[in-house]
Scaffold this motif. Structure first.
Motif, mmCIF file in Angstrom:
data_model
loop_
_atom_site.group_PDB
_atom_site.id
_atom_site.type_symbol
_atom_site.label_atom_id
_atom_site.label_comp_id
_atom_site.label_asym_id
_atom_site.label_seq_id
_atom_site.Cartn_x
_atom_site.Cartn_y
_atom_site.Cartn_z
ATOM 1 N N TYR A 199 53.440 38.778 27.039
ATOM 2 C CA TYR A 199 54.363 38.625 25.089
ATOM 3 C C TYR A 199 54.448 37.096 26.046
ATOM 4 C CZ TYR A 199 55.738 43.006 24.283
ATOM 5 O OH TYR A 199 55.158 44.333 23.904
ATOM 6 N N THR A 200 53.870 36.483 25.006
ATOM 7 C CA THR A 200 53.550 34.967 24.354
ATOM 8 C C THR A 200 54.100 34.370 22.991
ATOM 9 O OG1 THR A 200 51.720 34.246 24.134
ATOM 10 C CG2 THR A 200 51.371 35.329 26.214
ATOM 11 N N PRO A 201 54.003 33.188 23.380
ATOM 12 C CA PRO A 201 55.061 31.688 21.976
ATOM 13 C C PRO A 201 54.058 32.556 20.503
ATOM 14 C CG PRO A 201 55.339 31.178 23.642
ATOM 15 C CD PRO A 201 54.652 32.263 24.467
ATOM 16 N N LYS A 202 52.598 33.245 20.891
ATOM 17 C CA LYS A 202 51.027 32.837 19.933
ATOM 18 C C LYS A 202 50.903 34.446 19.759
ATOM 19 C CE LYS A 202 49.428 28.066 20.897
ATOM 20 N NZ LYS A 202 50.549 27.906 20.041
ATOM 21 N N CYS A 203 50.265 35.335 21.069
ATOM 22 C CA CYS A 203 49.757 36.979 20.588
ATOM 23 C C CYS A 203 50.914 37.394 21.913
ATOM 24 C CB CYS A 203 48.470 35.920 20.950
ATOM 25 S SG CYS A 203 47.970 35.904 22.603
ATOM 26 N N ILE A 204 50.303 38.608 21.537
ATOM 27 C CA ILE A 204 50.104 39.458 22.859
ATOM 28 C C ILE A 204 48.738 40.227 23.386
ATOM 29 C CG2 ILE A 204 51.274 42.057 23.628
ATOM 30 C CD1 ILE A 204 52.897 41.491 20.531
ATOM 31 N N PHE A 205 48.761 40.086 25.153
ATOM 32 C CA PHE A 205 47.650 40.928 25.721
ATOM 33 C C PHE A 205 48.204 42.224 26.026
ATOM 34 C CE2 PHE A 205 46.744 36.251 26.065
ATOM 35 C CZ PHE A 205 45.930 36.159 25.380
ATOM 36 N N GLY A 206 47.137 42.472 25.930
ATOM 37 C CA GLY A 206 47.148 44.148 26.813
ATOM 38 C C GLY A 206 46.085 44.379 27.779
ATOM 39 N N GLN A 212 41.021 45.939 31.842
ATOM 40 C CA GLN A 212 40.650 44.304 31.563
ATOM 41 C C GLN A 212 41.083 43.841 29.976
ATOM 42 O OE1 GLN A 212 36.998 43.677 32.734
ATOM 43 N NE2 GLN A 212 37.657 44.453 34.399
ATOM 44 N N ILE A 213 41.466 42.094 30.601
ATOM 45 C CA ILE A 213 41.924 41.969 29.476
ATOM 46 C C ILE A 213 41.626 41.872 28.174
ATOM 47 C CG2 ILE A 213 41.594 39.026 29.747
ATOM 48 C CD1 ILE A 213 44.847 39.052 30.122
ATOM 49 N N TYR A 214 42.720 42.334 26.801
ATOM 50 C CA TYR A 214 42.073 41.987 25.506
ATOM 51 C C TYR A 214 43.170 41.864 24.908
ATOM 52 C CZ TYR A 214 44.317 45.955 24.545
ATOM 53 O OH TYR A 214 44.958 47.271 23.999
ATOM 54 N N VAL A 215 43.060 41.007 23.736
ATOM 55 C CA VAL A 215 43.910 40.144 22.659
ATOM 56 C C VAL A 215 44.779 41.426 22.167
ATOM 57 C CG1 VAL A 215 44.730 38.828 20.195
ATOM 58 C CG2 VAL A 215 43.394 38.079 23.092
ATOM 59 N N LYS A 216 45.868 42.116 21.660
ATOM 60 C CA LYS A 216 46.382 42.873 21.488
ATOM 61 C C LYS A 216 46.864 42.804 20.093
ATOM 62 C CE LYS A 216 49.944 46.749 22.152
ATOM 63 N NZ LYS A 216 50.844 47.594 23.494
ATOM 64 N N SER A 217 47.116 41.489 19.633
ATOM 65 C CA SER A 217 47.688 41.321 18.413
ATOM 66 C C SER A 217 47.609 39.538 18.666
ATOM 67 C CB SER A 217 48.712 42.180 18.006
ATOM 68 O OG SER A 217 50.551 41.136 19.190
ATOM 69 N N ILE A 218 47.748 39.117 17.063
ATOM 70 C CA ILE A 218 48.188 37.948 17.322
ATOM 71 C C ILE A 218 49.338 37.526 16.491
ATOM 72 C CG2 ILE A 218 47.015 35.708 16.362
ATOM 73 C CD1 ILE A 218 43.926 36.402 16.949
ATOM 74 N N HIS A 219 50.392 36.652 16.619
ATOM 75 C CA HIS A 219 51.368 36.355 15.654
ATOM 76 C C HIS A 219 50.849 36.062 14.892
ATOM 77 C CE1 HIS A 219 53.103 37.753 19.085
ATOM 78 N NE2 HIS A 219 53.585 36.024 19.911
ATOM 79 N N PRO A 220 51.648 35.913 13.491
ATOM 80 C CA PRO A 220 51.699 35.226 11.938
ATOM 81 C C PRO A 220 51.699 33.923 12.264
ATOM 82 C CG PRO A 220 53.374 37.456 12.005
ATOM 83 C CD PRO A 220 53.095 36.961 13.627
ATOM 84 N N PRO A 242 44.786 42.532 15.175
ATOM 85 C CA PRO A 242 45.309 42.777 14.729
ATOM 86 C C PRO A 242 47.070 41.689 14.431
ATOM 87 C CG PRO A 242 46.349 44.270 15.834
ATOM 88 C CD PRO A 242 44.837 43.283 16.212
ATOM 89 N N VAL A 243 47.296 41.514 13.275
ATOM 90 C CA VAL A 243 48.612 40.576 13.136
ATOM 91 C C VAL A 243 50.004 41.097 13.888
ATOM 92 C CG1 VAL A 243 50.369 39.338 11.999
ATOM 93 C CG2 VAL A 243 48.215 39.256 11.622
ATOM 94 N N THR A 244 50.417 40.752 14.675
ATOM 95 C CA THR A 244 52.089 41.382 15.424
ATOM 96 C C THR A 244 52.760 41.607 13.843
ATOM 97 O OG1 THR A 244 51.775 39.721 17.748
ATOM 98 C CG2 THR A 244 53.912 40.903 17.469
ATOM 99 N N PRO A 245 53.410 42.182 14.620
ATOM 100 C CA PRO A 245 54.039 43.191 13.188
ATOM 101 C C PRO A 245 55.813 42.530 13.662
ATOM 102 C CG PRO A 245 53.684 45.126 14.530
ATOM 103 C CD PRO A 245 52.691 43.706 15.684
ATOM 104 N N VAL A 246 56.219 42.610 11.966
ATOM 105 C CA VAL A 246 57.159 42.111 11.919
ATOM 106 C C VAL A 246 57.674 42.885 11.752
ATOM 107 C CG1 VAL A 246 56.588 39.610 11.373
ATOM 108 C CG2 VAL A 246 57.612 41.474 10.471
ATOM 109 N N PRO A 247 60.024 42.955 12.214
ATOM 110 C CA PRO A 247 60.424 43.772 12.582
ATOM 111 C C PRO A 247 60.907 44.058 10.972
ATOM 112 C CG PRO A 247 61.595 42.018 13.370
ATOM 113 C CD PRO A 247 60.252 41.427 13.726
ATOM 114 N N ASP A 248 61.711 45.093 10.573
ATOM 115 C CA ASP A 248 62.243 45.096 9.083
ATOM 116 C C ASP A 248 62.955 44.848 8.821
ATOM 117 O OD1 ASP A 248 63.588 47.304 10.374
ATOM 118 O OD2 ASP A 248 62.530 48.586 10.037
ATOM 119 N N LYS A 249 64.285 44.977 8.081
ATOM 120 C CA LYS A 249 65.558 44.381 7.778
ATOM 121 C C LYS A 249 66.872 44.982 8.355
ATOM 122 C CE LYS A 249 64.488 42.837 2.668
ATOM 123 N NZ LYS A 249 64.876 42.434 1.569
#
Length: 272
Positions: A199-206, A212-220, A242-249
């Motif tokens: 987990y980084t400030p820019k994306c999530i790797f899986g 093998q490493i890959y980009v799981k999602s990219i932050h908005p 995909p874009v990293t999902p943001v939490p709901d209200k």
């Protein structure tokens, strides 16, 4: 985005925990490291307890069991800081590992970090440069070898997404990822599952089935170009990332009013 990156990561992490698991995190020093290694994991675990995983166990610093994080009025600065000694919790254990043992495989997941992480998921928190004449001596491996070797799975938390942090090959392996893929871990006799995500400030790797490493999602708000320029290895095709999902209200309400009402962990309250 109606939330902070830290809240988004805490919510995403929480969704990956299962009921009945035991999660471990320690105490980091320094604002950025403390946020990613301590605060975000604690908030995520407590969020999971309040939503879908009521029987998840939080093991903080190895001796504080299921602490009442909402009672925090100051972040602890040391493992036996008064802020922890007086923090309400289910139990204060007098010794680690107490009733849980990493050697028995009883820690489901944990969190670590390092100055470098490479494409194999290896973590370096020992030195920068060669062993004979290192440029920088870091904090040292501490408990990272055990984390990466024997815990069920490891979340690597990187407070800085930079070319010097995400590299092709680390200068020193403090914690073992997937040398020669997942088969390499088996060859080394490592019982734990190894790193499951970064987990980084820019994306999530899986890591895929082969390790093998890959980009799981990219932050908005983070562009593909920005991500590539900040990473020290090839990211491959990102067209389907995909874009990293943001939490709901409701998730944000729980984070801000029940998990961290004083803003001690994520720095955000409902009023803010």
């Amino acid at each position: 985005m109606n939330c902070t990156v830290e809240e988004m990561l805490a919510a995403h992490l929480a969704s990956t925990f299962k009921n009945g698991e035991v999660g471990f995190t320690g105490l980091a020093t320094g604002k950025a490291a403390s946020m990613y290694i301590t605060s975000i994991p604690l908030a995520a675990m407590r969020l999971a307890q309040l939503t879908h995983a009521p029987d998840l166990t939080i093991l903080f610093n190895g001796w504080c069991v299921n602490p009442d994080l909402s009672a925090l009025t100051a972040l602890p600065e040391a493992e036996y800081d008064n802020a922890l000694l007086t923090l309400p919790c289910e139990a204060h254990m007098t010794s680690w590992p107490g009733p849980w043992s990493h050697h028995r495989g009883e820690i489901s997941f944990a969190f670590c970090s390092g100055a470098q992480v490479d494409v194999q998921g290896n973590v370096n928190c020992t030195r920068i440069g060669n062993a004979e004449r290192p440029k920088i001596a870091l904090v040292g491996p501490i408990f990272v070898p055990e984390h990466m070797a024997e815990f069920g799975r490891e979340y690597v938390m990187l407070p800085h997404h930079e070319v010097r942090s995400l590299v092709e090959k680390v200068d020193c392996i403090s914690g073992v990822g997937y040398p020669r893929g997942r088969a390499g871990r088996a060859e080394l006799g490592l019982r734990g599952g190894g790193p499951c995500a970064i987990y980084t400030p820019k994306c999530i790797f899986g890591f895929d089935a082969e390790g093998q490493i890959y980009v799981k999602s990219i932050h908005p708000g983070v562009s593909e170009r920005e991500l590539r320029e900040a990473t020290g290895f090839d990211l491959g095709d990102l067209s389907n990332a995909p874009v990293t999902p943001v939490p709901d209200k409701e998730t944000l309400r729980i984070l801000r009013t029940e998990v961290d009402p004083n803003g001690m962990l994520l720095g955000t309250t409902l009023e803010a």
